[in-house]
Design an enzyme around this catalytic site. Structure first.
Site, PDB file in Angstrom:
ATOM      1  CG  HIS A 151      -2.064   0.881   1.261  1.00  0.00           C
ATOM      2  ND1 HIS A 151      -2.421   1.700   0.234  1.00  0.00           N
ATOM      3  CD2 HIS A 151      -2.951   1.158   2.263  1.00  0.00           C
ATOM      4  CE1 HIS A 151      -3.466   2.439   0.584  1.00  0.00           C
ATOM      5  NE2 HIS A 151      -3.809   2.132   1.824  1.00  0.00           N
ATOM      6  CG  HIS A 177      -4.380   0.560  -8.266  1.00  0.00           C
ATOM      7  ND1 HIS A 177      -5.736   0.538  -7.991  1.00  0.00           N
ATOM      8  CD2 HIS A 177      -3.831   1.438  -7.411  1.00  0.00           C
ATOM      9  CE1 HIS A 177      -5.981   1.389  -7.011  1.00  0.00           C
ATOM     10  NE2 HIS A 177      -4.843   1.949  -6.629  1.00  0.00           N
ATOM     11  CG  ASP A 203       2.852   4.142  -3.814  1.00  0.00           C
ATOM     12  OD1 ASP A 203       1.913   3.344  -3.672  1.00  0.00           O
ATOM     13  OD2 ASP A 203       2.969   5.178  -3.127  1.00  0.00           O
TER      14      ASP A 203
HETATM   15  C1  SDX Z   1      -1.501   2.019  -3.353  1.00  0.00           C
HETATM   16  O1  SDX Z   1      -6.244   0.657  -3.224  1.00  0.00           O
HETATM   17  C2  SDX Z   1      -5.749   1.800  -3.481  1.00  0.00           C
HETATM   18  O2  SDX Z   1      -6.412   2.662  -4.007  1.00  0.00           O
HETATM   19  C3  SDX Z   1      -4.296   1.996  -3.062  1.00  0.00           C
HETATM   20  C4  SDX Z   1      -3.644   3.301  -3.471  1.00  0.00           C
HETATM   21  C5  SDX Z   1      -4.248   4.484  -2.753  1.00  0.00           C
HETATM   22  O3  SDX Z   1      -4.151   5.596  -3.279  1.00  0.00           O
HETATM   23  O4  SDX Z   1      -4.748   4.291  -1.612  1.00  0.00           O
HETATM   24  O5  SDX Z   1      -3.768   3.492  -4.868  1.00  0.00           O
HETATM   25  C6  SDX Z   1      -2.167   3.316  -3.102  1.00  0.00           C
HETATM   26  O6  SDX Z   1      -1.455   1.197  -2.478  1.00  0.00           O
HETATM   27  C7  SDX Z   1      -0.962   1.737  -4.732  1.00  0.00           C
HETATM   28  C8  SDX Z   1      -0.379   0.300  -4.858  1.00  0.00           C
HETATM   29  C9  SDX Z   1       1.024   0.305  -4.281  1.00  0.00           C
HETATM   30  N1  SDX Z   1       1.557  -1.052  -4.197  1.00  0.00           N
HETATM   31  C10 SDX Z   1       2.513  -1.509  -4.996  1.00  0.00           C
HETATM   32  O7  SDX Z   1       2.999  -0.855  -5.918  1.00  0.00           O
HETATM   33  C11 SDX Z   1       3.004  -2.917  -4.656  1.00  0.00           C
HETATM   34  C12 SDX Z   1       3.096  -3.736  -5.932  1.00  0.00           C
HETATM   35  N2  SDX Z   1       1.740  -3.959  -6.447  1.00  0.00           N
HETATM   36  C13 SDX Z   1       1.114  -5.220  -6.098  1.00  0.00           C
HETATM   37  O8  SDX Z   1       1.428  -5.755  -4.871  1.00  0.00           O
HETATM   38  C14 SDX Z   1      -0.348  -5.282  -6.527  1.00  0.00           C
HETATM   39  O9  SDX Z   1      -0.419  -4.819  -7.804  1.00  0.00           O
HETATM   40  C15 SDX Z   1      -1.390  -4.580  -5.678  1.00  0.00           C
HETATM   41  C16 SDX Z   1      -1.307  -4.948  -4.260  1.00  0.00           C
HETATM   42  C17 SDX Z   1      -1.271  -3.105  -5.815  1.00  0.00           C
HETATM   43  C18 SDX Z   1      -2.753  -4.996  -6.231  1.00  0.00           C
HETATM   44  O10 SDX Z   1      -2.844  -6.360  -6.029  1.00  0.00           O
HETATM   45  P1  SDX Z   1      -4.168  -7.177  -6.450  1.00  0.00           P
HETATM   46  O11 SDX Z   1      -5.200  -6.286  -6.994  1.00  0.00           O
HETATM   47  O12 SDX Z   1      -4.528  -8.044  -5.307  1.00  0.00           O
HETATM   48  O13 SDX Z   1      -3.674  -7.999  -7.662  1.00  0.00           O
HETATM   49  P2  SDX Z   1      -3.057  -9.437  -7.566  1.00  0.00           P
HETATM   50  O14 SDX Z   1      -2.015  -9.459  -6.480  1.00  0.00           O
HETATM   51  O15 SDX Z   1      -4.178 -10.402  -7.508  1.00  0.00           O
HETATM   52  O16 SDX Z   1      -2.285  -9.533  -8.959  1.00  0.00           O
HETATM   53  C19 SDX Z   1      -2.936  -9.995 -10.114  1.00  0.00           C
HETATM   54  C20 SDX Z   1      -1.811 -10.630 -10.918  1.00  0.00           C
HETATM   55  C21 SDX Z   1      -1.025 -11.691 -10.153  1.00  0.00           C
HETATM   56  O17 SDX Z   1      -0.435 -12.550 -11.114  1.00  0.00           O
HETATM   57  P3  SDX Z   1      -1.095 -14.019 -11.344  1.00  0.00           P
HETATM   58  O18 SDX Z   1      -1.227 -14.665  -9.962  1.00  0.00           O
HETATM   59  O19 SDX Z   1      -2.448 -13.745 -11.986  1.00  0.00           O
HETATM   60  O20 SDX Z   1      -0.131 -14.740 -12.245  1.00  0.00           O
HETATM   61  O21 SDX Z   1      -0.829  -9.628 -11.245  1.00  0.00           O
HETATM   62  C22 SDX Z   1       0.394  -9.955 -10.592  1.00  0.00           C
HETATM   63  C23 SDX Z   1       0.079 -10.945  -9.493  1.00  0.00           C
HETATM   64  O22 SDX Z   1       1.216 -11.768  -9.226  1.00  0.00           O
HETATM   65  N3  SDX Z   1       0.915  -8.726 -10.041  1.00  0.00           N
HETATM   66  C24 SDX Z   1       2.190  -8.371 -10.061  1.00  0.00           C
HETATM   67  C25 SDX Z   1       2.232  -7.109  -9.465  1.00  0.00           C
HETATM   68  N4  SDX Z   1       1.003  -6.750  -9.100  1.00  0.00           N
HETATM   69  C26 SDX Z   1       0.193  -7.757  -9.450  1.00  0.00           C
HETATM   70  N5  SDX Z   1       3.279  -9.007 -10.543  1.00  0.00           N
HETATM   71  C27 SDX Z   1       4.445  -8.336 -10.400  1.00  0.00           C
HETATM   72  N6  SDX Z   1       4.565  -7.110  -9.829  1.00  0.00           N
HETATM   73  C28 SDX Z   1       3.480  -6.475  -9.360  1.00  0.00           C
HETATM   74  N7  SDX Z   1       3.610  -5.268  -8.825  1.00  0.00           N
END
Ligand code: SDX
Length: 445
Positions: A284, A323, A379
């Protein structure tokens, strides 16, 4: 009346009532249920009517991590993840970032309308005159090790504020909420700056009420021996834009924590501390810190492909990408990327920018990311600006919290005033043991 297709090619005229309802047939009993559809939703409680036996509990919906569950009705922020749209109270984020200030945007989020001149002046006056913190808090901050993470210092100090303002428990008093709002918006930058100065072993710098909200924050962070700190206007404006962009984001994890803890009628300081704790996580608000650590680990443009390979192998995540809602470029990331160049013009180009640009270039072309709709989020570039301003990576989530403070307060107040809301208490699907007899310790394996 509206024609609809109820099967291959067949159409039938449907009544207005049928247009906004879901008909469910429970194959266990053959019973049909018409559930009303309102605002694109069915009420989860309507599922409880669906039973086999009259004495049954009825159906629930199972939605781990709330991927498809609306927890509230809100009028504050709209995100359209497919179109990459973000609006606060109907105003596009791009317009606010260009024309507004953080305090004006905070007023908009909390009051629902842009302030007129006298309202903004009054709002600014009260927040400015609540920037001081009780002197006892300095003793509290001094108790942390010099290398304590400032986010942990912020979380605990915000919670401690509830001991200084016990009247904040009067959460249904509009007057009390207004006073705590001034204090939270006013004191958060002071606590953040004090935590930073503590980490450097530097004396705390008191607020300067002649300066703007962000100018004063820069003053408390960076003032040294000069009699009066004069903030660089470009940095002052860049921080304003960053705080505007971070101000709210509908029902994200930390806002859900704010609403959840607030729903037990905890005071706003303890609710905010919980929200801050949720924000701290690397998935997050802690992601901006994790992005810089990732870029530093990659180390050079030449090593980006090697890191991308590790991401695609599932070994590491590409921090700052992806996201839950945006399946398009996060509109905030675009604005931050532009603001970064203005800061670099003043502070010098951040060498990690080239690595970030290469990561983005490769990721936007690579099917692994494209197929998963992974784009840069808020971010990805923000930390490059903070670092160029001279802040350590540990301060990055702290700056996110300062911006999000306005959103947390607006969402907390909307929850409190929503007649449909009550203490948040989800259900569960229990798949554990049935009743078991106690086993004396000597009989255990
Ligand atoms: C913020 O919710 C909000 O609005 C948050 C925010 C706000 O303003 O409050 O926007 C702020 O938190 C932004 C996000 C910051 N976090 C990161 O940058 C961390 C990296 N991102 C991930 O951890 C992820 O993308 C999330 C947590 C942001 C979202 O995760 P989801 O929606 O639960 O998606 P998921 O984990 O189910 O991913 C779907 C697929 C998966 O692959 P498969 O299992 O289908 O093969 O996408 C992949 C994930 O492995 N994936 C990633 C990835 N994010 C998702 N693979 C590599 N790197 C990533 N960053």
């Amino acid at each position: 009346m509206e024609k609809s297709s109820t099967g291959a090619g067949s159409t039938e005229v449907r009544t207005a009532q049928q247009q906004d309802s879901l008909t469910i047939v429970d194959n266990r009993t053959g019973k049909r249920y018409d559930l009303p559809i309102t605002n694109g939703c069915i009420r989860a409680m309507d599922l409880r009517k669906i039973k086999v036996e009259d004495g049954d509990f009825g159906l629930m919906s199972y939605d781990p991590a709330f991927l498809n569950t609306a927890s509230c009705i809100s009028k504050i922020t709209l995100i359209d993840g497919d179109l990459g749209i973000l609006r606060y109270r109907g105003y596009p984020i791009e317009v606010l970032a260009e024309k507004s200030t953080y305090l004006e945007t905070a007023y908009l989020l909390i009051h629902g309308e842009l302030p007129n001149r006298s309202q903004l002046s009054d709002w600014t006056y009260h927040i400015t005159h609540h920037t001081f913190i009780h002197e006892s808090i300095k003793k509290f901050l001094d108790g942390f090790h010099y290398d304590a993470h400032p986010m942990s210092m912020l979380i605990s100090t915000i919670a401690a504020l509830s001991t200084f303002y016990p009247e904040s428990k009067s959460i249904f008093s509009a007057e009390s909420r207004k006073k705590q709002t001034y204090r939270l918006l006013g004191k958060l930058p002071t606590i953040a700056a004090f935590a930073y100065r503590h980490s450097l072993g530097l004396p705390f710098v008191y607020p300067d009420n002649d300066l703007s909200y962000t100018g004063n924050f820069l003053n408390m962070l960076f003032k040294t021996t000069e009699l009066k700190y004069h903030p660089n206007p470009t940095l002052e404006r860049a921080l304003d834009i960053l705080f505007i962009l971070h101000a709210d984001h509908e029902q994200n994890c930390s806002t859900s924590a704010m609403r959840g803890v607030g729903s037990s009628q905890s005071d706003p300081y303890c609710s905010t501390a919980a929200a801050c704790a949720a924000l701290y996580g690397p998935l997050h608000g802690g992601a901006n810190e994790a992005v810089l650590r990732m870029l530093m680990e990659i180390g050079s443009v030449q090593k980006v492909p090697e890191y991308i390979k590790r991401v695609k192998g599932g070994e590491v995540k590409l921090m700052g990408f992806g996201h839950r809602v945006y399946k398009n470029y996060d509109p905030r990331a675009k604005i931050i990327k532009r603001a970064a160049y203005e800061v670099f013009d003043i502070m010098g180009r951040n060498p990690l920018l080239d690595i970030a640009l290469e990561v983005e270039r490769i990721a936007l072309e690579d099917d692994y990311f494209v197929s998963r709709k992974l784009y840069p989020n808020v971010d990805f570039y923000s930390g490059l600006i903070y670092q160029s301003m001279g802040l350590p990576v540990t301060m990055f989530p702290v700056l996110f919290a300062i911006g999000r403070m306005a959103g947390w307060i607006s969402q907390w107040e909307e929850m409190l005033l929503d007649p449909e809301q009550k203490i948040a208490r989800p259900r569960q699907v229990y798949l554990g043991y049935g009743q078991r007899d106690y086993i004396p310790i000597d009989d255990r394996v």
